[in-house]
Design a protein around this motif. Structure first.
Motif, short mmCIF file in Angstrom:
data_model
loop_
_atom_site.label_atom_id
_atom_site.label_comp_id
_atom_site.label_asym_id
_atom_site.label_seq_id
_atom_site.Cartn_x
_atom_site.Cartn_y
_atom_site.Cartn_z
N LEU A 178 0.83 -1.21 0.00
CA LEU A 178 0.00 0.00 0.00
C LEU A 178 0.87 1.25 0.00
O LEU A 178 0.59 2.22 -0.73
CB LEU A 178 -0.94 0.00 1.21
N PHE A 179 1.92 1.24 0.80
CA PHE A 179 2.82 2.40 0.87
C PHE A 179 3.59 2.60 -0.43
O PHE A 179 3.83 3.72 -0.85
CB PHE A 179 3.79 2.26 2.05
N SER A 180 3.98 1.50 -1.05
CA SER A 180 4.69 1.60 -2.32
C SER A 180 3.79 2.23 -3.39
O SER A 180 4.22 3.11 -4.15
CB SER A 180 5.15 0.22 -2.77
N VAL A 181 2.54 1.79 -3.45
CA VAL A 181 1.59 2.36 -4.41
C VAL A 181 1.35 3.83 -4.10
O VAL A 181 1.36 4.67 -5.00
CB VAL A 181 0.27 1.55 -4.43
N LEU A 182 1.17 4.16 -2.82
CA LEU A 182 0.97 5.57 -2.43
C LEU A 182 2.18 6.41 -2.83
O LEU A 182 2.02 7.51 -3.38
CB LEU A 182 0.73 5.66 -0.92
N LEU B 14 -6.79 10.24 -5.54
CA LEU B 14 -5.86 9.22 -6.00
C LEU B 14 -5.00 8.71 -4.84
O LEU B 14 -4.77 7.50 -4.71
CB LEU B 14 -4.97 9.78 -7.11
N ARG B 15 -4.55 9.60 -4.00
CA ARG B 15 -3.72 9.18 -2.86
C ARG B 15 -4.53 8.33 -1.87
O ARG B 15 -4.02 7.34 -1.34
CB ARG B 15 -3.10 10.38 -2.18
N LEU B 16 -5.77 8.71 -1.63
CA LEU B 16 -6.62 7.91 -0.75
C LEU B 16 -6.87 6.53 -1.35
O LEU B 16 -6.80 5.51 -0.66
CB LEU B 16 -7.95 8.62 -0.49
N ALA B 17 -7.15 6.49 -2.64
CA ALA B 17 -7.38 5.21 -3.31
C ALA B 17 -6.13 4.34 -3.26
O ALA B 17 -6.22 3.11 -3.04
CB ALA B 17 -7.82 5.44 -4.76
N ALA B 18 -4.97 4.93 -3.44
CA ALA B 18 -3.72 4.16 -3.38
C ALA B 18 -3.53 3.56 -1.99
O ALA B 18 -3.17 2.38 -1.86
CB ALA B 18 -2.55 5.07 -3.74
N LEU B 19 -3.78 4.35 -0.96
CA LEU B 19 -3.58 3.87 0.41
C LEU B 19 -4.54 2.75 0.78
O LEU B 19 -4.16 1.82 1.50
CB LEU B 19 -3.72 5.04 1.40
N PHE B 20 -5.76 2.80 0.28
CA PHE B 20 -6.77 1.85 0.71
C PHE B 20 -7.19 0.83 -0.36
O PHE B 20 -8.11 0.06 -0.14
CB PHE B 20 -8.01 2.60 1.20
N HIS B 21 -6.50 0.80 -1.51
CA HIS B 21 -7.00 -0.03 -2.62
C HIS B 21 -7.05 -1.54 -2.32
O HIS B 21 -7.84 -2.25 -2.92
CB HIS B 21 -6.21 0.24 -3.91
N ASP B 22 -6.25 -2.02 -1.41
CA ASP B 22 -6.23 -3.44 -1.04
C ASP B 22 -6.52 -3.64 0.44
O ASP B 22 -6.22 -4.70 1.00
CB ASP B 22 -4.87 -4.07 -1.36
N ILE B 23 -7.09 -2.66 1.10
CA ILE B 23 -7.19 -2.65 2.56
C ILE B 23 -7.92 -3.86 3.15
O ILE B 23 -7.62 -4.28 4.26
CB ILE B 23 -7.82 -1.32 3.06
N SER B 24 -8.84 -4.46 2.43
CA SER B 24 -9.61 -5.57 3.01
C SER B 24 -8.85 -6.90 2.98
O SER B 24 -9.31 -7.88 3.58
CB SER B 24 -10.93 -5.74 2.27
N LYS B 25 -7.72 -6.96 2.32
CA LYS B 25 -7.03 -8.24 2.14
C LYS B 25 -6.64 -8.92 3.45
O LYS B 25 -6.60 -10.15 3.51
CB LYS B 25 -5.78 -8.05 1.28
N TYR B 26 -6.36 -8.14 4.48
CA TYR B 26 -5.91 -8.75 5.74
C TYR B 26 -7.00 -9.60 6.40
O TYR B 26 -6.71 -10.47 7.22
CB TYR B 26 -5.40 -7.67 6.72
N SER C 95 -17.21 8.84 -2.91
CA SER C 95 -17.72 8.15 -4.10
C SER C 95 -16.62 7.92 -5.13
O SER C 95 -16.49 6.83 -5.70
CB SER C 95 -18.86 8.96 -4.71
N ASP C 96 -15.79 8.94 -5.37
CA ASP C 96 -14.72 8.81 -6.35
C ASP C 96 -13.65 7.81 -5.90
O ASP C 96 -13.17 7.00 -6.70
CB ASP C 96 -14.08 10.17 -6.63
N VAL C 97 -13.28 7.86 -4.63
CA VAL C 97 -12.28 6.92 -4.11
C VAL C 97 -12.82 5.49 -4.21
O VAL C 97 -12.11 4.57 -4.63
CB VAL C 97 -11.89 7.28 -2.66
N LYS C 98 -14.07 5.32 -3.85
CA LYS C 98 -14.69 4.00 -3.93
C LYS C 98 -14.67 3.49 -5.38
O LYS C 98 -14.36 2.33 -5.63
CB LYS C 98 -16.12 4.08 -3.40
#
Length: 196
Positions: A74-78, A92-104, A142-145
């Motif tokens: 997540l940090f690398s993408v951000l 874009l920065r919010l989306a980068a930070l949270f784009h895979d957040i549910s994986k854990y 909405s945009d980040v989602k």
């Protein structure tokens, strides 16, 4: 972040959500957002912003597609999107930070490795919950989602073995029509995710 840490330690109070959001945005939009987020965790403040990110910290994805822990990815993408052409876009920065957040918490195990089928949907929903709790504007949420929900769209037509995109022109047109003004941000997110 030093002022915020001092305030919390001195007065031991709950910080107003608006202040948390504003300070978080300042850190996220800085030239060193990853270090700022790590500092928030070290100061014990990140849990007030996103306990989900704290829970994901150091999660081993055990995947053929990722050699990094979830947070390192997540940090690398951000970091990559912050240095991109559209790096000054908060969405874009919010989306980068949270784009895979549910994986854990949203994976299956086949005895050999983990699978994250549909993680783009569950991550978009979790990001929506995080940003809603922080009282972000509905248009930003909405945009980040949308960005998170669609970050796997073009990848499904990419063959890693021959390094060729097999999507049709029709698919590309549909991508641009569906995403509209977000299409260029989506491509930046996809590119950073691929590079990470």
């Amino acid at each position: 972040s030093n002022k915020l840490e001092w305030f919390i330690r001195k007065y031991n109070v709950l910080i107003d959500t608006n202040v948390l959001r504003q300070e978080f945005c300042k850190i996220l939009m800085s030239t060193t957002p990853v270090q700022g987020i790590k500092d928030l965790r070290d100061f014990g403040i990140l849990n007030n912003i996103s306990p989900e990110l704290c829970s994901a910290w150091g999660f081993d994805q055990n995947s053929i597609y990722h050699s990094m822990t979830l947070t390192d990815h997540l940090f690398s993408v951000l970091d990559l999107v912050s240095k991109s052409e559209y790096g000054n876009d908060l969405r874009l920065r919010l989306a980068a930070l949270f784009h895979d957040i549910s994986k854990y918490k949203d994976y299956t195990w086949d005895g050999d490795r983990m699978h994250f089928k549909g993680h783009e949907i569950t991550s978009s929903e979790l990001a929506e919950a995080i940003l809603s709790k922080l009282k972000f504007e509905k248009s930003i949420i909405s945009d980040v989602k949308t960005l998170i929900r669609n970050h796997m769209w073009l990848k499904q037509n990419y063959n890693r073995k021959d390094d060729i995109f097999h999507g049709s022109d029709k698919l590309i047109r549909k991508f641009y029509r569906s995403l509209g003004d977000l299409a260029e941000l989506e491509l930046e997110l996809i590119d950073a995710d691929n590079k990470s």
